[in-house]
Scaffold this active site. Sequence first.
Site, mmCIF file in Angstrom:
data_model
loop_
_atom_site.group_PDB
_atom_site.id
_atom_site.type_symbol
_atom_site.label_atom_id
_atom_site.label_comp_id
_atom_site.label_asym_id
_atom_site.label_seq_id
_atom_site.Cartn_x
_atom_site.Cartn_y
_atom_site.Cartn_z
ATOM 1 C CE1 TYR A 1 -3.622 2.582 0.410
ATOM 2 C CE2 TYR A 1 -2.388 3.374 2.315
ATOM 3 C CZ TYR A 1 -3.406 3.538 1.381
ATOM 4 O OH TYR A 1 -4.196 4.661 1.430
ATOM 5 C CG ASP B 1 5.617 3.605 1.049
ATOM 6 O OD1 ASP B 1 5.870 4.264 2.077
ATOM 7 O OD2 ASP B 1 4.465 3.470 0.590
ATOM 8 C CE LYS C 1 0.521 5.383 8.124
ATOM 9 N NZ LYS C 1 0.521 4.477 7.010
#
Length: 437
Positions: free
Chosen positions: A150, A245, A273
Amino acid sequence: MATNPGSKRPRSTTLFERASALFPGGVNSPVRAFKSVGGTPVFIDRGVGPFIYDVDGNRYTDFVGSWGPLILGHADPDVVAAVIRAASLGTTFGAPTAREVELGELVRFMMPSLEKMRFVSSGTEATMSALRAARGFTGRHRIIKVDGGYHGHSDALLAKAGSGVVTLGLPGSSGVTPAAVADTLVVPYNDLDAMRVAFEEHRDEIAALIVEPIPANMGVVLPRPAYLPLLRNLCDEHGTLLIFDEVITGFRVARGGAQQLYGVRPDLTCLGKVVGGGLPFGIYGGRADVMDVVAPSGPVYQAGTLAGNPVAVAAGLATLKRLDEHAYVALEGLSRVLEDDLGRAIRRSGVTARLQRVGSAFTLFFAPEEVVDLASAKQSNTDHYAKFFHGMLERGFMLPPAQFEAAFVSLAHTLEEVNAFTDAAREVLTSLATSAP
Ligand SMILES: *Cc1c(COP(=O)(O)O)cnc(C)c1O
């Protein structure tokens, strides 16, 4: 477990009714809706350290941590002070600030592959912008992503695999056009042969390979030995940029992220995050020659009104400053206790389940075999996960309301919370074993 989960949460239930008239599915991000575990979401009033309290006054030990950012726990005093200080001096200027430079230098110190970087406001923006930079730099169109990886919700990355091992992407969401994913190749994780085929079949066409070095969005999945170094080699052979990522793994699995843990230097890295300290923030960066294609140095356009927002930068800076080597030793120690004790509880219960963990990120898969890719993740018994989730919720433990997600231990957790967690998990697993058909 609980006969009527709503009974302990009348306010949440009422709020969800009101929210459902306002927001699609009653939420502002899909997984919050509890669709895959059943029931209705818990509305949170406040958090402190390892705990969150819902609007009905119930307390939960939190292992979601807002899906990754809260490595210091909730309302960490340093972060809160930094946010208040920054906000009181003005929340946004649309002009450069000294703290952006300070944060950028700290990020580069902790993760040296980010020679140059650009601040954005979410992980989605980071990945989508990194791809644009990679395409601009290489002059190529196609990208490769891993099935089940994702990377946020931009069109080109919402691609799913077709029926072959290596396939051109199909739209992974309604509203994504076939054209938007036509240049996205989808390959299973941990499968080097499939990756080689993808590169061979599309020689001189692949701008970038984007991968979560340790996938966490199909649950936590570990790379096979040599998988990441060989991805590096393949990219070098083919003139393709390797994009890690690390929106979840960055500053989470090690001070320098998965790239430090596995000793592989990507060309570009996406962060989010943890690096935003709980505020909306993201970074993409890497090789200076690649990043210099980004405007205004180069021809690749990318911008943001709130990019490098002073409050978010202050929260990120306050967070990263606390993440010294001791922090990771502490996180590893605590997370290992959780893994060992939960592993014992699983074996004693006889339930088919396995804990997969890296550092302070873990997933309890109700799967028969090690999960190495999306196909093996899908072997999981999601009914068992749903029951486990609700059993833990009723005992005051918040886990991700979906099987294919990572849970997190924070620096605010102590042995006490971890022991209470594994004690409760033992009970729930035992009841699962006896209630199984
Ligand atoms: C969360 C996540 C994103 C998207 O970040 P947002 O801030 O939610 O847009 C991208 N990549 C990975 C690996 C993520 O876990």
